[in-house]
Design an enzyme around this catalytic site. Sequence first.
Site, PDB file in Angstrom:
ATOM      1  N   GLU A   1       0.833  -1.225   0.000  1.00 55.46           N
ATOM      2  CA  GLU A   1       0.000   0.000   0.000  1.00 55.46           C
ATOM      3  C   GLU A   1       0.860   1.264   0.000  1.00 55.46           C
ATOM      4  OE1 GLU A   1      -3.779   0.129   1.706  1.00 55.46           O
ATOM      5  OE2 GLU A   1      -4.077  -2.023   1.508  1.00 55.46           O
TER       6      GLU A   1
HETATM    7  N1  CAA Z   1      -6.361  11.754  -4.681  1.00 54.47           N
HETATM    8  C1  CAA Z   1      -6.824  12.175  -5.865  1.00 54.47           C
HETATM    9  N2  CAA Z   1      -6.058  12.313  -6.968  1.00 54.47           N
HETATM   10  C2  CAA Z   1      -4.754  12.010  -6.847  1.00 54.47           C
HETATM   11  C3  CAA Z   1      -4.199  11.557  -5.634  1.00 54.47           C
HETATM   12  C4  CAA Z   1      -5.067  11.432  -4.521  1.00 54.47           C
HETATM   13  N3  CAA Z   1      -4.636  11.000  -3.329  1.00 54.47           N
HETATM   14  N4  CAA Z   1      -2.884  11.328  -5.825  1.00 54.47           N
HETATM   15  C5  CAA Z   1      -2.619  11.625  -7.116  1.00 54.47           C
HETATM   16  N5  CAA Z   1      -3.763  12.037  -7.726  1.00 54.47           N
HETATM   17  C6  CAA Z   1      -3.909  12.507  -9.104  1.00 54.47           C
HETATM   18  C7  CAA Z   1      -3.030  13.734  -9.304  1.00 54.47           C
HETATM   19  O1  CAA Z   1      -3.691  14.927  -8.920  1.00 54.47           O
HETATM   20  C8  CAA Z   1      -2.730  13.696 -10.787  1.00 54.47           C
HETATM   21  O2  CAA Z   1      -3.798  14.246 -11.505  1.00 54.47           O
HETATM   22  P1  CAA Z   1      -3.554  15.498 -12.501  1.00 54.47           P
HETATM   23  O3  CAA Z   1      -2.660  14.957 -13.602  1.00 54.47           O
HETATM   24  O4  CAA Z   1      -4.913  15.871 -12.965  1.00 54.47           O
HETATM   25  O5  CAA Z   1      -2.872  16.566 -11.709  1.00 54.47           O
HETATM   26  C9  CAA Z   1      -2.696  12.205 -11.095  1.00 54.47           C
HETATM   27  O6  CAA Z   1      -3.404  11.553 -10.026  1.00 54.47           O
HETATM   28  C10 CAA Z   1      -1.276  11.690 -11.155  1.00 54.47           C
HETATM   29  O7  CAA Z   1      -0.687  11.999  -9.900  1.00 54.47           O
HETATM   30  P2  CAA Z   1       0.874  12.135  -9.661  1.00 54.47           P
HETATM   31  O8  CAA Z   1       1.500  12.909 -10.774  1.00 54.47           O
HETATM   32  O9  CAA Z   1       1.084  12.601  -8.264  1.00 54.47           O
HETATM   33  O10 CAA Z   1       1.311  10.604  -9.793  1.00 54.47           O
HETATM   34  P3  CAA Z   1       2.722   9.965  -9.721  1.00 54.47           P
HETATM   35  O11 CAA Z   1       2.913   9.139 -10.928  1.00 54.47           O
HETATM   36  O12 CAA Z   1       3.771  10.980  -9.381  1.00 54.47           O
HETATM   37  O13 CAA Z   1       2.573   8.930  -8.489  1.00 54.47           O
HETATM   38  C11 CAA Z   1       2.434   8.198  -6.207  1.00 54.47           C
HETATM   39  C12 CAA Z   1       2.254   9.344  -7.194  1.00 54.47           C
HETATM   40  C13 CAA Z   1       1.986   8.763  -4.850  1.00 54.47           C
HETATM   41  C14 CAA Z   1       3.871   7.740  -6.106  1.00 54.47           C
HETATM   42  C15 CAA Z   1       1.498   7.010  -6.598  1.00 54.47           C
HETATM   43  O14 CAA Z   1       1.885   6.432  -7.820  1.00 54.47           O
HETATM   44  C16 CAA Z   1       1.451   5.938  -5.542  1.00 54.47           C
HETATM   45  O15 CAA Z   1       0.717   6.052  -4.567  1.00 54.47           O
HETATM   46  N6  CAA Z   1       2.240   4.809  -5.704  1.00 54.47           N
HETATM   47  C17 CAA Z   1       2.172   3.693  -4.794  1.00 54.47           C
HETATM   48  C18 CAA Z   1       1.194   2.674  -5.256  1.00 54.47           C
HETATM   49  C19 CAA Z   1       0.622   1.863  -4.123  1.00 54.47           C
HETATM   50  O16 CAA Z   1       0.404   2.352  -3.021  1.00 54.47           O
HETATM   51  N7  CAA Z   1       0.290   0.617  -4.402  1.00 54.47           N
HETATM   52  C20 CAA Z   1      -0.382  -0.194  -3.476  1.00 54.47           C
HETATM   53  C21 CAA Z   1      -1.061  -1.336  -4.172  1.00 54.47           C
HETATM   54  S1  CAA Z   1      -2.384  -2.045  -3.215  1.00 54.47           S
HETATM   55  C22 CAA Z   1      -1.641  -2.929  -2.033  1.00 54.47           C
HETATM   56  O17 CAA Z   1      -0.457  -2.896  -1.868  1.00 54.47           O
HETATM   57  C23 CAA Z   1      -2.611  -3.738  -1.167  1.00 54.47           C
HETATM   58  C24 CAA Z   1      -1.963  -4.523  -0.140  1.00 54.47           C
HETATM   59  O18 CAA Z   1      -0.783  -4.648  -0.102  1.00 54.47           O
HETATM   60  C25 CAA Z   1      -2.684  -5.209   0.886  1.00 54.47           C
HETATM   61  P1  FAD Z   2       9.344  -0.776  -6.623  1.00 57.72           P
HETATM   62  O1  FAD Z   2       8.300   0.221  -6.955  1.00 57.72           O
HETATM   63  O2  FAD Z   2      10.128  -1.360  -7.741  1.00 57.72           O
HETATM   64  O3  FAD Z   2      10.333  -0.180  -5.541  1.00 57.72           O
HETATM   65  C1  FAD Z   2      11.629  -0.711  -5.243  1.00 57.72           C
HETATM   66  C2  FAD Z   2      12.290   0.239  -4.250  1.00 57.72           C
HETATM   67  O4  FAD Z   2      12.495   1.527  -4.857  1.00 57.72           O
HETATM   68  C3  FAD Z   2      11.437   0.492  -3.000  1.00 57.72           C
HETATM   69  O5  FAD Z   2      12.258   0.654  -1.875  1.00 57.72           O
HETATM   70  C4  FAD Z   2      10.748   1.806  -3.320  1.00 57.72           C
HETATM   71  O6  FAD Z   2      10.331   2.538  -2.177  1.00 57.72           O
HETATM   72  C5  FAD Z   2      11.876   2.534  -4.064  1.00 57.72           C
HETATM   73  N1  FAD Z   2      11.356   3.591  -4.938  1.00 57.72           N
HETATM   74  C6  FAD Z   2      10.601   3.444  -6.079  1.00 57.72           C
HETATM   75  N2  FAD Z   2      10.323   4.651  -6.590  1.00 57.72           N
HETATM   76  C7  FAD Z   2      10.902   5.580  -5.796  1.00 57.72           C
HETATM   77  C8  FAD Z   2      10.956   7.001  -5.790  1.00 57.72           C
HETATM   78  N3  FAD Z   2      10.340   7.739  -6.726  1.00 57.72           N
HETATM   79  N4  FAD Z   2      11.658   7.625  -4.823  1.00 57.72           N
HETATM   80  C9  FAD Z   2      12.273   6.901  -3.850  1.00 57.72           C
HETATM   81  N5  FAD Z   2      12.249   5.545  -3.790  1.00 57.72           N
HETATM   82  C10 FAD Z   2      11.570   4.903  -4.742  1.00 57.72           C
HETATM   83  N6  FAD Z   2      -0.425  -4.705  -4.816  1.00 57.72           N
HETATM   84  C11 FAD Z   2      -1.726  -4.646  -5.206  1.00 57.72           C
HETATM   85  O7  FAD Z   2      -2.057  -3.949  -6.156  1.00 57.72           O
HETATM   86  N7  FAD Z   2      -2.681  -5.347  -4.540  1.00 57.72           N
HETATM   87  C12 FAD Z   2      -2.394  -6.135  -3.481  1.00 57.72           C
HETATM   88  O8  FAD Z   2      -3.294  -6.746  -2.908  1.00 57.72           O
HETATM   89  C13 FAD Z   2      -1.035  -6.224  -3.048  1.00 57.72           C
HETATM   90  N8  FAD Z   2      -0.690  -7.025  -2.006  1.00 57.72           N
HETATM   91  C14 FAD Z   2       0.639  -7.233  -1.744  1.00 57.72           C
HETATM   92  C15 FAD Z   2       1.018  -8.222  -0.817  1.00 57.72           C
HETATM   93  C16 FAD Z   2       2.365  -8.509  -0.625  1.00 57.72           C
HETATM   94  C17 FAD Z   2       2.751  -9.576   0.338  1.00 57.72           C
HETATM   95  C18 FAD Z   2       3.357  -7.786  -1.340  1.00 57.72           C
HETATM   96  C19 FAD Z   2       4.817  -8.095  -1.169  1.00 57.72           C
HETATM   97  C20 FAD Z   2       2.995  -6.783  -2.201  1.00 57.72           C
HETATM   98  C21 FAD Z   2       1.640  -6.506  -2.421  1.00 57.72           C
HETATM   99  N9  FAD Z   2       1.240  -5.570  -3.376  1.00 57.72           N
HETATM  100  C22 FAD Z   2      -0.064  -5.479  -3.759  1.00 57.72           C
HETATM  101  C23 FAD Z   2       2.254  -4.838  -4.127  1.00 57.72           C
HETATM  102  C24 FAD Z   2       2.854  -3.674  -3.347  1.00 57.72           C
HETATM  103  O9  FAD Z   2       1.944  -2.627  -3.239  1.00 57.72           O
HETATM  104  C25 FAD Z   2       4.140  -3.262  -4.088  1.00 57.72           C
HETATM  105  O10 FAD Z   2       5.085  -4.295  -3.876  1.00 57.72           O
HETATM  106  C26 FAD Z   2       4.659  -1.930  -3.608  1.00 57.72           C
HETATM  107  O11 FAD Z   2       3.791  -0.889  -3.974  1.00 57.72           O
HETATM  108  C27 FAD Z   2       6.081  -1.639  -4.149  1.00 57.72           C
HETATM  109  O12 FAD Z   2       6.168  -1.875  -5.520  1.00 57.72           O
HETATM  110  P2  FAD Z   2       7.376  -2.786  -6.132  1.00 57.72           P
HETATM  111  O13 FAD Z   2       7.381  -4.035  -5.365  1.00 57.72           O
HETATM  112  O14 FAD Z   2       7.212  -2.830  -7.585  1.00 57.72           O
HETATM  113  O15 FAD Z   2       8.685  -1.981  -5.753  1.00 57.72           O
END
Ligand code: CAA
Ligand code: FAD
Length: 384
Positions: free
Chosen positions: A368
Amino acid sequence: MDFQLNEEHLMIQKAARDFAQTECLPGVIERDELQKFPKEQVEKLADLGFMGMMVDPKYGGAGMDAISYVLAMEEVSKVDASVSVAMSVNNSLVCWGLETFGSEEQKQKYLVPLAQGKKDGQLYIGAFLLSEPEAGSDASSQRTTAEDMGDHYLLNGTKNWITNGNSASVYLVIAQTDPARGSHGINAFIVDKNLPGVVVGAKENKMGIRGSDTHSILFNDVKVPKENRIGADGFGFTFAMKTLAGGRIGIASQALGIASGAYELALKYSKERKAFGKEIMHHQAIQFKLADMATKVEAARLLCLKAAWEKDQQKDYTLSSSMAKVFASEAAMWVSTEAVQIHGGYGFVKEYHVERLMRDAKITQIYEGTSEVQRIVISRAILK
Ligand code: CAA
Ligand code: FAD
């Protein structure tokens, strides 16, 4: 300002604590070892109303507030973070996203059973599919495509690391429809797992939360009905970001629970274990560790509750949820590592639980949004 929990909050906290002790603690070591999905536990959570805690009762939910959600997540996570991650994904990524942005038809068809965690007496939960092999932190660089075919979308691509990957019946899938429009060309879809072309890939063999079923999910020419798109065309990235802001409160609370669970075990052990003629709690080095652990746990709890309070008050909680997540997850890692240290050699073996908490803590700094991503969100908010 009122730091007092109300009667209802205390009742929910107690119900979650009792559930964790009676339903999650037995077998937690074995489930971790065997990587067994805690199906029974998740089904019982659903019976308690904890799989759709914040959903309006008219859609099958329990109608509780976000504060209650933090309290319940902390208690369950103290004992089994593999149970609580299933709970967190279903509550804050799947149900919240559907209730907030779904159409009335989508809510009736999908949200009602998802909030109850059951359909026709069977487990019915969801998963959130954003990450891909080449797109994790850089979430807008989606390679999964959803081609607009007129009356349906054609979905192709691979999602990685999906929590509830095999146990879920419904997937919320984020995919690129119009690459020329970048993040504005992305859409979010509700995809039934049993549609032709949906393939559940390999299960990951993980360091922590080993009971949670993490899979890659493959889409091969999957026909997704047009009415399953969530929101307007191009809303998918905003959908993902807004949904994740709430999801981060869930994972922050999971981290808080891991930290407080580890702290409580270390405190108890320090009163029992003797070295140099006295209980180890009488050695100042141990006392100072416990003091720092208690302080970090309390600070993490306050940040989680502040983010939840802002959500309940319909304020913007993007900043507070990222602050809660980065702080609580780093606290979980530190506190659980110190808990192992306080247990000495016993901390290194499975029976004492703290080594599992330490392994489980690590993922809270990664999923997340990694700690680095939270710092991107926080710094952008404070610098703008
Ligand atoms: N609310 C509304 N809109 C948003 C927003 C928010 N919180 N954050 C970004 N946006 C919008 C921006 O306003 C922008 O829109 P405009 O072009 O109109 O201005 C657009 O989205 C693109 O935003 P950014 O340019 O800020 O996007 P970015 O490419 O620089 O990425 C980031 C920003 C915060 C790094 C984002 O990519 C991010 O959150 N990455 C992490 C992904 C993540 O959390 N993955 C989790 C997967 S789920 C999971 O992991 C579940 C689990 O484990 C159990
Ligand atoms: P990368 O994005 O390749 O990152 C590698 C390293 O580089 C990290 O340390 C990161 O912080 C760093 N990094 C990358 N970009 C930058 C930057 N701009 N500046 C500084 N540092 C940076 N995803 C889902 O969609 N749904 C799920 O249900 C879900 N469940 C998960 C459960 C598990 C057990 C795991 C391991 C992952 C899960 N994920 C899920 C995926 C998870 O959200 C991603 O692994 C996470 O967002 C990081 O992405 P990545 O693994 O590709 O690492």
